[in-house]
Write a protein that holds these residues in place. Structure first.
Motif, PDB file in Angstrom:
ATOM      1  N   ILE A  92     -16.169 -27.567 -23.541  1.00 45.30           N
ATOM      2  CA  ILE A  92     -14.788 -27.729 -24.021  1.00 45.30           C
ATOM      3  C   ILE A  92     -14.061 -26.436 -23.675  1.00 45.30           C
ATOM      4  CG2 ILE A  92     -13.287 -28.129 -26.006  1.00 45.30           C
ATOM      5  CD1 ILE A  92     -15.484 -29.723 -27.318  1.00 45.30           C
ATOM      6  N   ASP A  93     -13.105 -26.535 -22.760  1.00 44.94           N
ATOM      7  CA  ASP A  93     -12.476 -25.332 -22.201  1.00 44.94           C
ATOM      8  C   ASP A  93     -10.984 -25.311 -22.526  1.00 44.94           C
ATOM      9  OD1 ASP A  93     -12.495 -22.987 -20.795  1.00 44.94           O
ATOM     10  OD2 ASP A  93     -13.208 -23.835 -18.911  1.00 44.94           O
ATOM     11  N   ASP A  94     -10.386 -24.128 -22.486  1.00 51.50           N
ATOM     12  CA  ASP A  94      -8.945 -23.985 -22.667  1.00 51.50           C
ATOM     13  C   ASP A  94      -8.453 -22.987 -21.624  1.00 51.50           C
ATOM     14  OD1 ASP A  94      -6.395 -23.147 -23.334  1.00 51.50           O
ATOM     15  OD2 ASP A  94      -6.739 -23.224 -25.481  1.00 51.50           O
ATOM     16  N   GLY A  95      -7.911 -23.520 -20.529  1.00 49.46           N
ATOM     17  CA  GLY A  95      -7.438 -22.662 -19.450  1.00 49.46           C
ATOM     18  C   GLY A  95      -8.368 -22.692 -18.241  1.00 49.46           C
ATOM     19  N   ALA A  96      -9.541 -23.314 -18.398  1.00 50.88           N
ATOM     20  CA  ALA A  96     -10.501 -23.576 -17.310  1.00 50.88           C
ATOM     21  C   ALA A  96     -11.303 -22.358 -16.844  1.00 50.88           C
ATOM     22  CB  ALA A  96      -9.820 -24.267 -16.116  1.00 50.88           C
ATOM     23  N   ASP A  97     -11.268 -21.249 -17.583  1.00 46.64           N
ATOM     24  CA  ASP A  97     -12.052 -20.080 -17.160  1.00 46.64           C
ATOM     25  C   ASP A  97     -13.562 -20.353 -17.178  1.00 46.64           C
ATOM     26  OD1 ASP A  97      -9.973 -18.411 -16.540  1.00 46.64           O
ATOM     27  OD2 ASP A  97     -10.031 -17.265 -18.410  1.00 46.64           O
ATOM     28  N   MET A  98     -14.043 -21.059 -18.215  1.00 54.44           N
ATOM     29  CA  MET A  98     -15.487 -21.330 -18.289  1.00 54.44           C
ATOM     30  C   MET A  98     -15.915 -22.264 -17.149  1.00 54.44           C
ATOM     31  SD  MET A  98     -17.786 -22.679 -21.482  1.00 54.44           S
ATOM     32  CE  MET A  98     -18.026 -21.094 -22.267  1.00 54.44           C
ATOM     33  N   ILE A  99     -15.061 -23.247 -16.866  1.00 52.22           N
ATOM     34  CA  ILE A  99     -15.393 -24.194 -15.784  1.00 52.22           C
ATOM     35  C   ILE A  99     -15.403 -23.466 -14.434  1.00 52.22           C
ATOM     36  CG2 ILE A  99     -14.633 -26.313 -14.610  1.00 52.22           C
ATOM     37  CD1 ILE A  99     -13.502 -27.254 -17.340  1.00 52.22           C
ATOM     38  N   MET A 100     -14.508 -22.488 -14.270  1.00 52.70           N
ATOM     39  CA  MET A 100     -14.499 -21.702 -13.018  1.00 52.70           C
ATOM     40  C   MET A 100     -15.778 -20.883 -12.888  1.00 52.70           C
ATOM     41  SD  MET A 100     -11.831 -22.567 -11.500  1.00 52.70           S
ATOM     42  CE  MET A 100     -10.760 -23.805 -12.194  1.00 52.70           C
ATOM     43  N   VAL A 101     -16.198 -20.241 -13.986  1.00 54.86           N
ATOM     44  CA  VAL A 101     -17.425 -19.437 -13.951  1.00 54.86           C
ATOM     45  C   VAL A 101     -18.610 -20.332 -13.589  1.00 54.86           C
ATOM     46  CG1 VAL A 101     -19.038 -18.081 -15.364  1.00 54.86           C
ATOM     47  CG2 VAL A 101     -16.587 -17.669 -15.560  1.00 54.86           C
ATOM     48  N   LEU A 102     -18.627 -21.527 -14.172  1.00 51.93           N
ATOM     49  CA  LEU A 102     -19.714 -22.477 -13.885  1.00 51.93           C
ATOM     50  C   LEU A 102     -19.787 -22.822 -12.397  1.00 51.93           C
ATOM     51  CD1 LEU A 102     -19.628 -25.140 -16.695  1.00 51.93           C
ATOM     52  CD2 LEU A 102     -21.677 -24.301 -15.591  1.00 51.93           C
ATOM     53  N   HIS A 103     -18.636 -23.097 -11.806  1.00 47.60           N
ATOM     54  CA  HIS A 103     -18.607 -23.497 -10.395  1.00 47.60           C
ATOM     55  C   HIS A 103     -18.867 -22.327  -9.452  1.00 47.60           C
ATOM     56  CE1 HIS A 103     -16.839 -27.214 -11.904  1.00 47.60           C
ATOM     57  NE2 HIS A 103     -17.088 -27.748 -10.725  1.00 47.60           N
ATOM     58  N   ASN A 104     -18.440 -21.120  -9.856  1.00 42.34           N
ATOM     59  CA  ASN A 104     -18.543 -19.987  -8.927  1.00 42.34           C
ATOM     60  C   ASN A 104     -19.819 -19.170  -9.088  1.00 42.34           C
ATOM     61  OD1 ASN A 104     -16.063 -20.680  -7.876  1.00 42.34           O
ATOM     62  ND2 ASN A 104     -14.951 -19.421  -9.355  1.00 42.34           N
ATOM     63  N   GLU A 105     -20.155 -18.863 -10.379  1.00 46.42           N
ATOM     64  CA  GLU A 105     -21.274 -17.924 -10.572  1.00 46.42           C
ATOM     65  C   GLU A 105     -22.486 -18.514 -11.269  1.00 46.42           C
ATOM     66  OE1 GLU A 105     -18.882 -15.143 -12.748  1.00 46.42           O
ATOM     67  OE2 GLU A 105     -17.481 -15.619 -11.134  1.00 46.42           O
ATOM     68  N   ARG A 106     -22.298 -19.619 -12.009  1.00 46.51           N
ATOM     69  CA  ARG A 106     -23.429 -20.160 -12.766  1.00 46.51           C
ATOM     70  C   ARG A 106     -23.821 -21.547 -12.255  1.00 46.51           C
ATOM     71  NH1 ARG A 106     -25.000 -17.558 -17.428  1.00 46.51           N
ATOM     72  NH2 ARG A 106     -26.817 -18.861 -17.073  1.00 46.51           N
ATOM     73  N   ARG A 107     -23.948 -21.648 -10.949  1.00 42.21           N
ATOM     74  CA  ARG A 107     -24.298 -22.940 -10.364  1.00 42.21           C
ATOM     75  C   ARG A 107     -25.710 -23.360 -10.788  1.00 42.21           C
ATOM     76  NH1 ARG A 107     -20.659 -24.736  -6.991  1.00 42.21           N
ATOM     77  NH2 ARG A 107     -22.124 -26.217  -6.081  1.00 42.21           N
ATOM     78  N   ASP A 108     -26.498 -22.359 -11.296  1.00 44.01           N
ATOM     79  CA  ASP A 108     -27.857 -22.664 -11.764  1.00 44.01           C
ATOM     80  C   ASP A 108     -27.865 -23.741 -12.855  1.00 44.01           C
ATOM     81  OD1 ASP A 108     -26.518 -20.394 -13.112  1.00 44.01           O
ATOM     82  OD2 ASP A 108     -28.266 -20.334 -14.432  1.00 44.01           O
ATOM     83  N   ILE A 109     -26.774 -23.844 -13.640  1.00 40.04           N
ATOM     84  CA  ILE A 109     -26.792 -24.832 -14.729  1.00 40.04           C
ATOM     85  C   ILE A 109     -25.802 -25.975 -14.511  1.00 40.04           C
ATOM     86  CG2 ILE A 109     -27.734 -23.352 -16.554  1.00 40.04           C
ATOM     87  CD1 ILE A 109     -24.843 -22.998 -17.513  1.00 40.04           C
ATOM     88  N   LEU A 110     -25.215 -26.034 -13.324  1.00 38.51           N
ATOM     89  CA  LEU A 110     -24.226 -27.084 -13.041  1.00 38.51           C
ATOM     90  C   LEU A 110     -24.777 -28.485 -13.270  1.00 38.51           C
ATOM     91  CD1 LEU A 110     -22.069 -26.453  -9.834  1.00 38.51           C
ATOM     92  CD2 LEU A 110     -21.312 -26.999 -12.152  1.00 38.51           C
TER      93      LEU A 110
END
Ligand SMILES: NC(=O)c1ccc[n+]([C@@H]2O[C@H](COP(=O)([O-])OP(=O)(O)OC[C@H]3O[C@@H](n4cnc5c(N)ncnc54)[C@H](O)[C@@H]3O)[C@@H](O)[C@H]2O)c1
Ligand SMILES: N[C@@H](CCSC[C@H]1O[C@@H](n2cnc3c(=O)[nH]cnc32)[C@H](O)[C@@H]1O)C(=O)O
Length: 416
Positions: free
Chosen positions: A121-139
């Motif tokens: 649950i995101d507000d502003g999409a920063d967490m979703i960006m981190v997921l796609h860019n740096e935390r692909r391990d848990i995508l």
């Protein structure tokens, strides 16, 4: 696991959480239903939302549904240290404190992602960006995400258009029971609540410039007018500019508006709304506040470059002394004033009641459905449920269509 500033603040935090619970009847109803049906048993939900009592109550609602909940803030200045301590006391995993550095902000987003959430649950999409860019391990863990705000939805739609989005997103912001009330009445009231609390200044008789006449802008302009201000609106969209004019406001380009302004409030979600030479034309004493997105609407670097000194003259108020001696005041570092100012409390509980009810039901919707990888509006059924529960909680009854009315509405034969 948690990382907060001071657990001794927990009793005060719990008191504040209990207060908002009394004013969030729709979410409380959903919490009771979740307690019985446990829709999130075995599921981890990670959130990146403004951390204050109402958001903690959303976390408790998800927890009541059986979820393990890990939370962090979506703005380095908006966390309430007492509320997060209270939330930890009540069993949530929370990483966040007020006044984070950029590094700490992303560190705490990563700490939530270390819980390997199934739903975001995101507000502003920063967490979703981190997921796609740096935390692909848990995508591949992620079943889907809910996005709270307009600019977050815009970012995710742009990402989807580029083929970069890798899981379904429900645009909670685009539910009627979100933007019609949260963006309009919530931002309208909470922006002035924070501006007046921060400055202790009168609004009546002031010239207030509202940049952007979208859902937030309409609310901010209406409240400014109600408080006795003379309101000017700036826009780039001709239809919205026309609407502002017919709602009774003066409309003009920003370069003209800044010359008259006592107070400017940006609510566009866009960059550089006030920048460059705009500062040169401002009156002595002009106050600047942003209630839109991040800290990009008012260009602080440009303001700094034209000033000879910057001083915090009161909590959440910086005074910039310009080369010609004029003083310009920036509130809450140009971050959204209703949440980032030290006195910012965010939207009223009755408003977040609806926004967070849509969040809770959308999280369940993601879990129960195989959604396509795209950005989609929360289903109408959720909107109707939330609106009906809210009306019931307010003691308001409405009519329903008769069979004859349904028949008439679906028929094209009958004329004059
Ligand atoms: N402070 C809060 O609590 C809060 C609450 C809800 C939304 N928001 C944020 O506020 C922002 C606005 O949200 P909204 O729902 O009103 O969006 P919206 O799309 O309905 O309205 C934005 C308006 O700004 C106008 N605009 C864009 N660039 C402009 C420019 N250069 N000059 C003048 N006007 C310009 C657009 O034409 C549009 O009418 C978003 O960033 C959103 O995420 C903040
Ligand atoms: N994270 C970005 C995005 C803007 S936040 C805007 C969102 O904040 C939400 N909001 C407003 N008041 C509150 C509150 O009191 N608690 C939690 N969220 C809130 C509201 O739903 C709105 O869509 C930033 O900090 O700049």
């Amino acid at each position: 696991m948690s990382k907060v500033k001071d657990m001794s603040l927990a009793p005060e935090g719990v008191r504040k959480i209990e207060w908002v619970q009394k004013h969030m009847p729709v979410l409380e109803h959903i919490k009771k239903e979740f307690e019985e049906t446990k829709p999130f048993e075995g599921i981890t939900i990670g959130s990146c939302l403004h951390l204050e009592p109402k958001t903690i109550n959303l976390g408790l609602t998800l927890q009541a549904g059986g979820a393990e909940v890990a939370m962090t803030g979506c703005n380095p200045l908006s966390t309430h240290d007492d509320a997060v301590a209270g939330g930890v006391e009540l069993g949530l995993n929370i990483y966040g404190w007020r006044e984070q550095s950029d590094e700490e902000y992303y560190e705490t987003i990563n700490a939530v992602l270390d819980h390997k959430p199934d739903i975001i649950i995101d507000d502003g999409a920063d967490m979703i960006m981190v997921l796609h860019n740096e935390r692909r391990d848990i995508l591949e863990n992620i079943k889907g995400a809910c996005e709270e705000t307009t600019t977050g939805v815009h970012r995710l739609e742009a990402m989807n258009k580029d083929g970069a989005l890798e899981f379904p997103v429900v645009a909670v912001n685009d539910a009627y029971t979100k933007y019609l009330f949260d963006n309009r009445y919530g931002t309208g009231q909470s922006s002035f609540d924070a501006i007046m609390g921060t400055t202790n200044m009168l609004i009546a008789g002031k010239i207030v410039v509202v940049c952007g006449y979208g859902w937030c802008g309409r609310g901010v302009a209406a409240r400014a007018k109600g408080l006795g201000a003379n309101v000017i609106v700036t826009e780039v969209n001709p239809i919205r500019a026309l609407e502002a004019r017919m709602d009774g406001f003066r409309v003009m380009p920003i370069r003209e508006a800044v010359k008259e302004a006592d107070l400017i409030i940006t609510v566009t979600g866009n960059i550089n709304i006030i920048h460059g030479d705009d500062f040169k034309y401002m009156k002595d004493g002009c106050m600047l506040a942003n209630s839109g997105h991040f800290n990009v609407e008012i260009n602080r670097q440009d303001l700094e470059a034209q000033s000879v000194s910057v001083k915090e003259v009161r909590e959440s108020i910086e005074m910039f002394t310009m080369k010609d001696g004029r003083k310009i005041y920036l509130l809450a570092d140009g971050r959204l004033v209703n949440l980032a100012a030290a006195r910012g409390q965010g939207h009223p509980a009755e408003i977040m009641d609806m926004s967070f009810a849509v969040q809770a039901l959308s999280a369940k919707y993601i879990l129960n459905n195989e959604l396509p990888v795209t950005v989609q509006k929360a289903p109408d059924e959720i909107d109707n449920t939330v609106a009906s529960l809210k009306l019931k909680a307010m003691g308001i009854e409405i009519d329903s269509l008769s069979n004859r009315q349904v028949e008439y509405m679906n028929d094209w034969h009958e004329g004059t």
